[in-house]
Structures are given as C-alpha cells and as structure tokens.
Design a protein around this motif. Structure first.
Motif, PDB file in Angstrom:
ATOM      1  N   VAL A  51      79.949  57.182  44.412  1.00 52.18           N
ATOM      2  CA  VAL A  51      79.491  56.598  45.675  1.00 52.18           C
ATOM      3  C   VAL A  51      78.182  55.835  45.481  1.00 52.18           C
ATOM      4  N   GLY A  52      78.112  54.636  46.051  1.00 55.54           N
ATOM      5  CA  GLY A  52      76.898  53.836  46.016  1.00 55.54           C
ATOM      6  C   GLY A  52      76.778  52.911  44.816  1.00 55.54           C
ATOM      7  N   GLU A  53      77.697  53.003  43.862  1.00 57.58           N
ATOM      8  CA  GLU A  53      77.633  52.125  42.692  1.00 57.58           C
ATOM      9  C   GLU A  53      77.902  50.679  43.099  1.00 57.58           C
ATOM     10  N   ASN A  60      83.661  59.499  57.132  1.00 56.45           N
ATOM     11  CA  ASN A  60      84.662  58.502  56.750  1.00 56.45           C
ATOM     12  C   ASN A  60      84.061  57.688  55.615  1.00 56.45           C
ATOM     13  N   PHE A  61      84.923  57.117  54.808  1.00 53.40           N
ATOM     14  CA  PHE A  61      84.459  56.422  53.608  1.00 53.40           C
ATOM     15  C   PHE A  61      84.889  54.969  53.666  1.00 53.40           C
ATOM     16  N   SER A  62      83.968  54.085  53.361  1.00 51.29           N
ATOM     17  CA  SER A  62      84.277  52.663  53.312  1.00 51.29           C
ATOM     18  C   SER A  62      83.528  52.004  52.169  1.00 51.29           C
ATOM     19  N   ASP A  63      84.229  51.169  51.458  1.00 54.30           N
ATOM     20  CA  ASP A  63      83.597  50.337  50.449  1.00 54.30           C
ATOM     21  C   ASP A  63      83.078  49.085  51.154  1.00 54.30           C
ATOM     22  N   THR A  64      82.263  48.301  50.467  1.00 58.13           N
ATOM     23  CA  THR A  64      81.662  47.104  51.047  1.00 58.13           C
ATOM     24  C   THR A  64      81.898  45.918  50.125  1.00 58.13           C
ATOM     25  N   LEU A  65      82.198  44.777  50.712  1.00 54.48           N
ATOM     26  CA  LEU A  65      82.241  43.516  49.971  1.00 54.48           C
ATOM     27  C   LEU A  65      81.138  42.635  50.525  1.00 54.48           C
ATOM     28  N   ARG A  66      80.292  42.173  49.629  1.00 53.99           N
ATOM     29  CA  ARG A  66      79.164  41.333  50.010  1.00 53.99           C
ATOM     30  C   ARG A  66      79.222  40.054  49.178  1.00 53.99           C
ATOM     31  N   GLY A  94      82.035  53.050  48.262  1.00 59.51           N
ATOM     32  CA  GLY A  94      81.782  54.041  49.296  1.00 59.51           C
ATOM     33  C   GLY A  94      82.708  55.225  49.175  1.00 59.51           C
ATOM     34  N   TYR A  95      83.428  55.338  48.045  1.00 62.39           N
ATOM     35  CA  TYR A  95      84.460  56.319  47.745  1.00 62.39           C
ATOM     36  C   TYR A  95      85.646  56.051  48.637  1.00 62.39           C
TER      37      TYR A  95
END
Length: 179
Positions: free
Chosen positions: A70-72, A109-115, A178-179
């Motif tokens: 998480v957080g990578e 809840n888990f969410s990844d991010t696209l930036r 965000g796993y």
C-alpha cells in the motif's frame, strides 16, 4: 539537465510531423524508446500485456491485484516533447480501464490512484493535471470485484488532459497502490 536535452526531445514541426503524436505499446520494447520507469521498491511496476487492450493487441498496466504494498508509487515518464510551436491547445488522450477491489461503500475500502503530471522544466517540478481514484477511476459495473480485472475492449474509457504549449514538456503517468 535531468535527462532533458535536445537529443531526446520529440519536435513537432510543420514539415510533416504535425500532431497528433501517438505512442502505442505495440512494439516489442517496453518501455517505449525514450520513456523511463521509476520503480522505487523494485517490485511490481508498469508492464506490457497482450491479454487486455482497447485497440491493437497490447496495453500497459499495473498489476494492483498482486501488489500488496500500500502506498507504493510507480511512474512511467515520456521523453521531452517540443509543443512550443503549436497554434492551438495541446491535449493528451488516453484510454483507462479499472475496477476496485472492494465495495466503495465499505469501511475500509481500497482504491488505487492514477495520476498524470507534466513538467515544463525538464522534470525539476511537476504539476498534476489528472488525479482519479475510487469510483471516479472505475470503468465497469459492478465497480468492484475481488477477482483480477481483465478488461474487454468495451470496458475502457477515453480520458483527455489539456497540456501546456511548452518547449520541454514531459508527461508522467503515476500509479499509486491502494491495495
């Protein structure tokens, strides 16, 4: 110069090299020539696949389903582009496909991010132009599943970002786990 010199800039000129500039993932080399990957934890990172694509036969992806850190942050950065001679605003258009791992109504809840970030000073500073996560990033219904997500061609969404008309423009796609 942070890897930003005239030799690695793509120049848009009036002699047959007019926009749009297109970077596909179809060629054998990944990342594409001039692009760089930053993978600080030396674990999973941006990769190429032949099992999911909007068009053609390949796409690039992050395997968040198998990546529990998480957080990578993992980044893929373009070479410098010269858009300074353009006569109209430039845009970056790309397709994205994403499904959450958990119900967004659950806690946790888990969410990844696209930036998406851009730099106009050879990568010294970066400005965020696109930042999506959660249901704003999802492209399918249901919005979540604990199974690995492999999108079909119809499950991709086209997103567009306005770009500054700069002489040394670099674009960076950032995946945040965000796993």
């Amino acid at each position: 110069t942070n890897g930003c010199s005239a030799s690695d800039a793509i120049t848009v000129s009036a002699d047959g090299k007019n926009p749009p500039l297109v970077e596909g993932i179809e060629l054998a080399a990944f990342p594409p020539a001039g692009w760089t990957i930053n993978n600080p934890d030396n674990s999973l990172t941006w990769s190429k696949t032949t099992v999911a694509y909007k068009s053609g036969t390949k796409s690039m992806f992050m395997d968040y389903h198998s990546y529990p850190a998480v957080g990578e942050i993992d980044e893929i950065t373009s070479p410098a582009l010269d858009l300074s001679g353009g006569s109209s605003p430039a845009t970056l258009t790309f397709y994205v496909a994403y499904q959450l791992y958990t119900n967004p109504s659950n806690n946790p809840n888990f969410s990844d991010t696209l930036r998406v970030q851009v730099s106009t000073d050879c990568g010294v500073t970066w400005n965020t132009l696109y930042n999506k996560y959660g249901t704003a990033l999802t492209t399918v219904t249901p919005a979540y599943s604990t199974s690995p997500f492999v999108p079909t061609a119809s499950q991709w969404r086209m997103d567009t970002v306005s770009l500054p008309m700069a002489a040394q423009l670099m674009v960076k796609f950032i995946g945040i786990n965000g796993y």
